[in-house]
Every structure is written in C-alpha cells, then in structure tokens.
Design an enzyme around this catalytic site. Structure first.
Site, PDB file in Angstrom:
ATOM      1  N   TYR A 144       0.846  -1.183   0.000  1.00 24.49           N
ATOM      2  CA  TYR A 144       0.000   0.000   0.000  1.00 24.49           C
ATOM      3  C   TYR A 144       0.882   1.233   0.000  1.00 24.49           C
ATOM      4  O   TYR A 144       1.808   1.325   0.810  1.00 24.49           O
ATOM      5  CB  TYR A 144      -0.901   0.003   1.239  1.00 24.49           C
ATOM      6  CG  TYR A 144      -1.837   1.190   1.331  1.00 24.49           C
ATOM      7  CD1 TYR A 144      -2.873   1.352   0.413  1.00 24.49           C
ATOM      8  CD2 TYR A 144      -1.704   2.138   2.340  1.00 24.49           C
ATOM      9  CE1 TYR A 144      -3.734   2.442   0.487  1.00 24.49           C
ATOM     10  CE2 TYR A 144      -2.565   3.229   2.429  1.00 24.49           C
ATOM     11  CZ  TYR A 144      -3.586   3.371   1.502  1.00 24.49           C
ATOM     12  OH  TYR A 144      -4.432   4.451   1.588  1.00 24.49           O
ATOM     13  N   ASP A 239       9.241   2.890   0.049  1.00 21.54           N
ATOM     14  CA  ASP A 239       8.146   3.493   0.799  1.00 21.54           C
ATOM     15  C   ASP A 239       8.367   3.123   2.261  1.00 21.54           C
ATOM     16  O   ASP A 239       8.019   2.035   2.698  1.00 21.54           O
ATOM     17  CB  ASP A 239       6.805   2.976   0.280  1.00 21.54           C
ATOM     18  CG  ASP A 239       5.639   3.509   1.108  1.00 21.54           C
ATOM     19  OD1 ASP A 239       5.878   4.175   2.130  1.00 21.54           O
ATOM     20  OD2 ASP A 239       4.485   3.237   0.712  1.00 21.54           O
ATOM     21  N   LYS A 267       3.652   8.712   8.910  1.00 20.46           N
ATOM     22  CA  LYS A 267       3.466   8.088  10.233  1.00 20.46           C
ATOM     23  C   LYS A 267       4.439   8.612  11.294  1.00 20.46           C
ATOM     24  O   LYS A 267       4.274   9.743  11.726  1.00 20.46           O
ATOM     25  CB  LYS A 267       3.468   6.572  10.074  1.00 20.46           C
ATOM     26  CG  LYS A 267       2.341   6.157   9.112  1.00 20.46           C
ATOM     27  CD  LYS A 267       1.943   4.723   9.077  1.00 20.46           C
ATOM     28  CE  LYS A 267       0.621   4.573   8.347  1.00 20.46           C
ATOM     29  NZ  LYS A 267       0.675   3.886   7.084  1.00 20.46           N
TER      30      LYS A 267
HETATM   31  C1  LIG Z   1       0.035   4.363   5.717  1.00 22.42           C
HETATM   32  C2  LIG Z   1       0.860   4.137   4.531  1.00 22.42           C
HETATM   33  C3  LIG Z   1       0.826   5.011   3.435  1.00 22.42           C
HETATM   34  C4  LIG Z   1      -0.150   6.144   3.329  1.00 22.42           C
HETATM   35  O1  LIG Z   1       0.028   7.111   4.301  1.00 22.42           O
HETATM   36  P1  LIG Z   1      -1.201   8.092   4.632  1.00 22.42           P
HETATM   37  O2  LIG Z   1      -0.604   9.060   5.609  1.00 22.42           O
HETATM   38  O3  LIG Z   1      -2.271   7.228   5.203  1.00 22.42           O
HETATM   39  O4  LIG Z   1      -1.614   8.741   3.386  1.00 22.42           O
HETATM   40  C5  LIG Z   1       1.727   4.810   2.414  1.00 22.42           C
HETATM   41  N1  LIG Z   1       2.595   3.791   2.455  1.00 22.42           N
HETATM   42  C6  LIG Z   1       2.644   2.925   3.468  1.00 22.42           C
HETATM   43  C7  LIG Z   1       3.652   1.841   3.479  1.00 22.42           C
HETATM   44  C8  LIG Z   1       1.757   3.055   4.536  1.00 22.42           C
HETATM   45  O5  LIG Z   1       1.783   2.168   5.526  1.00 22.42           O
END
Ligand SMILES: *Cc1c(COP(=O)(O)O)cnc(C)c1O
Length: 428
Positions: A144, A239, A267
């Site tokens: 994601y 990511d 995060k």
């Molecule tokens: C949570 C998450 C996102 C998206 O971040 P948001 O602040 O919710 O837009 C992108 N990549 C990873 C790996 C994530 O866990």
C-alpha cells in the site's frame, strides 16, 4: 465490555460520514461489529467513550512509537499553537527538522515535507518519472502506498480487507502505467523489465511489507531489486512510511544496508500530526520546483504544529539508540509468547516479524506475498480480534494489518496481553 456509547456514536456518524469513518480501515467491516470511539489515550492505552481501557497495538497505525500523548510532543504543539498555526511562509523549524531527518537517514541530501504518506509516495513517483523521463512503475501486489490513483491496484490494507483489487475511478490510462509484481518474486520483476525495456521509471516497494500483515523481504530480494534498477536506469523507491524511524533510526535502508534512490516517509515522522515527506540525493531532489521542473506543492506543508510534533519525535528517537533495541526486545517477547500459546492450543499459525512490526496469520504455511497472506483463516481471526477486544487488547480490525509495538508498553502490559491471548486461544 459495554460498547453502548460507541455504537450510538457510530450510528450518528454513519448518517453524515460515509460508513461512519474518515478512513475505511477504521470500520470493523473485516471483523463485524462497530468500531470503538476513542475518547482519549495515554502511553500504551486507549480509553473509549464507554470507559473501557485497551492496550493499543495499532498506535494510530504506527506514529505513536513512543506512546500516546507523549509529553514532549504535546508540549511542543501547545507552545507552537500559541504563536500561530500556519503562515504560508518558510519557518526556521522546517530547516531544523529537515537537517535532523537528513542526518538520521542514509543516502539522502534533501527532504521535502508534505501532509501524508499518500502525498509522499505520489510525489516520489512523479519525481522519479520526471527524473528518468519514463512513465511506467512497478509496484507489488499487497503493498500500500496511499490512495493516489496509480497505487490503487492490488493495494493491500483496506483494499485487501474489503476485496477491492482495483478501485473504480482509477482510469485505464493510469492503471496501464502501473505494472504489478509479486512480493518476493524476483523472476517476476525480471520478466517485467524484459517486457518493458527502457520504460520503467521506478520500482516502489515497502521494504518490509506491512499492509498485507507483516511480510519481511526474502533474503537478498531488496539487493537484487537494487541491482536490477542499476542495470536498467530505474530508480528504487523505498516506501518507508511504516518502516521509517521505526525499524532503525535510518529505517529499512539502514537495517538491510540497501541504498534507495528516493525514500517516502509518513506516520512516525509526524509524531501523530499529519506529516509525510520524501527525500533523495541532491541530483534527484533538485529536479523539484522551484529549482527544477517537477511540480509539487502544499498550502499546509511544513505546518508549524506538524513540524513541532515531528521534530520532538525525531529528537527523541535520535537521542536514544536503545529505543530500537527495546522495541525489538519487547516485540520478540510478544512473538515468542504468542507462538507458545498458539502451539499449545494446536492452532495453525505463522508469525511474521521484523523489529517492532509483527503479525499473526492463521495459516501454517509461510506468508510471503499477498496470495499466501490471503490463505489465513478469517473466521479464526474474527474470533481472535473480538476476543482480544473484550479482554482489553486492541489490535487492527483486519487480518491484513501489522501490529505496531510502542516503547510505552511495559512488560506487565505485554504479560496482560499474553494472558488475554491465552484466554482467547482456547475459544478458537
Ligand atoms: C500508511 C501508509 C501510506 C499512506 O500514508 P497516509 O498518511 O495514510 O496517506 C503509504 N505507504 C505505506 C507503506 C503506509 O503504511
């Protein structure tokens, strides 16, 4: 436990907010029932509107790595707020947090702050496309990267929980530029390079996948991707929205000793306020406006409250290397405790863990990609989830999510949790 007020609040919310929530993963669709409404939180605990206490293993999906309402962050935000909450002009604090982040993370010279992980990943990909002058990207099924159009293809997390492989509203034109690979399957990636010679701008990957449960990279997998990227003039985007400032000061790049070209954050970097960021070496970052041609902007980017929270969080993580060791030890303690209980009760399971990211899959076979993650027994998971909830332990309401361990957890909290798991295990 009583959930009367939460149930009523959810019914009220559902009248004016789609599904009653502002992010689908908060709904209990994957497990049944209605979500708890949180009134307040401190340290490792959540307190809901009905007065129930829970030990929290979601921690806002990662940011609260030092526990809820962490005093230095709270105080910094209060003090900042008194001096104005947004200016739309540069502030010295933005340089301070940028310099600190750059000093903590390997292989980056410059960083740009945005408001969410989604924005960070979206901007990282645009930058990679601009820099390479190519259009296609490779993403892995079950990873994601936020809800930007080009990522909503086998996106894991909420999308996997709700069985939406590809979201309506994403155009075919966009979808065709996202090539899908299987996590931990190198041959698959090689084949995509072969079939799309000279066209792939970037590979984007969660270096430890956390959105199909926790799935660590197979030994050598990340290194092999690095080499494939080098051989093909493709950028490697890590990511690190989940793994950044969690697996180590320098995130997964540091933990595995692999160099990414662009890194996305979210995060933890915001200390619980809406912050994302992306970073790279000068040559790449200078492709961004106003220096370079790739446009990216944000009215509230670098917001003083958000920067104050993030700065306190990063300072705390930077000042004490032992935090990461403690997190690792606490999570390993939890892992071995859970394993013992599930074995004693003959419950088929696989526990995946890297550092303070851990997940329990109710399937005996190795869980290495989205397909194997989907083999878990969801009925057992639902019982497990609701059993733990009623014992005062809050894990994510989906079998496709990782648990995020916080340093605020004491060993008494961990024993309380294992005790709860023991009670629930006999009912599975
Ligand atoms: C949570 C998450 C996102 C998206 O971040 P948001 O602040 O919710 O837009 C992108 N990549 C990873 C790996 C994530 O866990």
């Amino acid at each position: 436990m009583l959930y009367q007020r939460s149930s009523r609040l959810f019914a009220e919310a559902s009248l004016v907010i789609p599904g009653g929530v502002n992010s689908p993963v908060r709904a209990f669709k994957g497990v049944g029932g209605t979500p708890i409404f949180v009134k307040e939180a401190k340290g490792p605990y959540l307190f809901d509107e009905d007065g129930n206490r829970y030990i929290d293993y979601i921690n806002s999906w990662g940011p609260m790595i030092l526990g809820h309402a962490y005093d230095p962050v709270v105080n910094a935000v209060i003090e900042k707020a008194k001096k104005g909450t947004s200016f739309g002009t540069p502030t010295a604090l933005e340089t301070e947090i940028a310099a600190l982040a750059v000093s903590m993370v390997p292989n980056i010279d410059k960083i740009r702050f945005v408001n969410s992980g989604t924005e960070a990943c979206m901007s990282a990909v645009r930058l990679a496309r601009g820099f390479t002058n190519r259009e296609k990207i490779i993403k892995f099924a079950g990873c994601y990267h936020g809800h930007s159009d080009s990522f909503l293809i086998q996106a894991g997390s909420g999308a996997a929980t709700f069985g939406v492989p590809n979201s309506p509203g994403v155009t075919q034109g966009t979808a065709k530029d996202t090539l899908l690979a299987t996590y931990n399957d190198l041959q698959n990636v090689k084949d995509l390079f072969e079939a799309n010679k000279g066209e792939i701008a970037a590979i984007i990957i969660e270096p430890v996948a956390g959105n199909m449960g926790c799935i660590p990279p197979a030994k050598g997998f990340l290194q092999a991707l690095r080499e494939l990227c080098d051989a093909n003039g493709t950028l490697l985007i890590f990511d690190e929205v989940m793994t950044g400032f969690r697996l180590a000061k320098g995130g997964a790049q540091q933990l595995f000793g692999i160099k990414a070209d662009i890194v996305a954050f979210g995060k933890v970097i915001g200390g619980g306020l809406p912050v994302g960021a992306f970073a790279a070496r000068n040559e790449i970052m200078d492709y961004l406006a106003p220096v370079g041609p790739v446009y990216q902007a944000g009215t509230l980017s670098g917001n003083p409250l958000a920067m104050a929270a993030g700065f306190e969080m990063l300072k705390a993580l930077n000042s004490d290397n032992a935090i990461f060791t403690r997190l690792e030890e606490k999570t390993a303690y939890l892992e071995s405790g859970i394993r013992k209980i599930l074995e004693a009760n003959n419950i088929a399971h696989t526990i995946n863990r890297t550092g303070s990211m851990i997940s329990v899959h109710f399937d005996a076979n190795p869980v290495t990609n989205l397909k194997t993650a989907a083999n878990g027994d969801n009925e057992s998971f639902k019982k497990f989830f609701h059993g733990l909830l009623s014992e005062g332990v809050y894990i994510a309401p989906s079998a496709y999510e990782t648990w995020f361990i916080t340093d605020a957890l004491s060993y008494e909290d961990l024993d309380f949790t294992l005790n709860a798991i023991e009670k629930v295990a006999v009912t599975l």
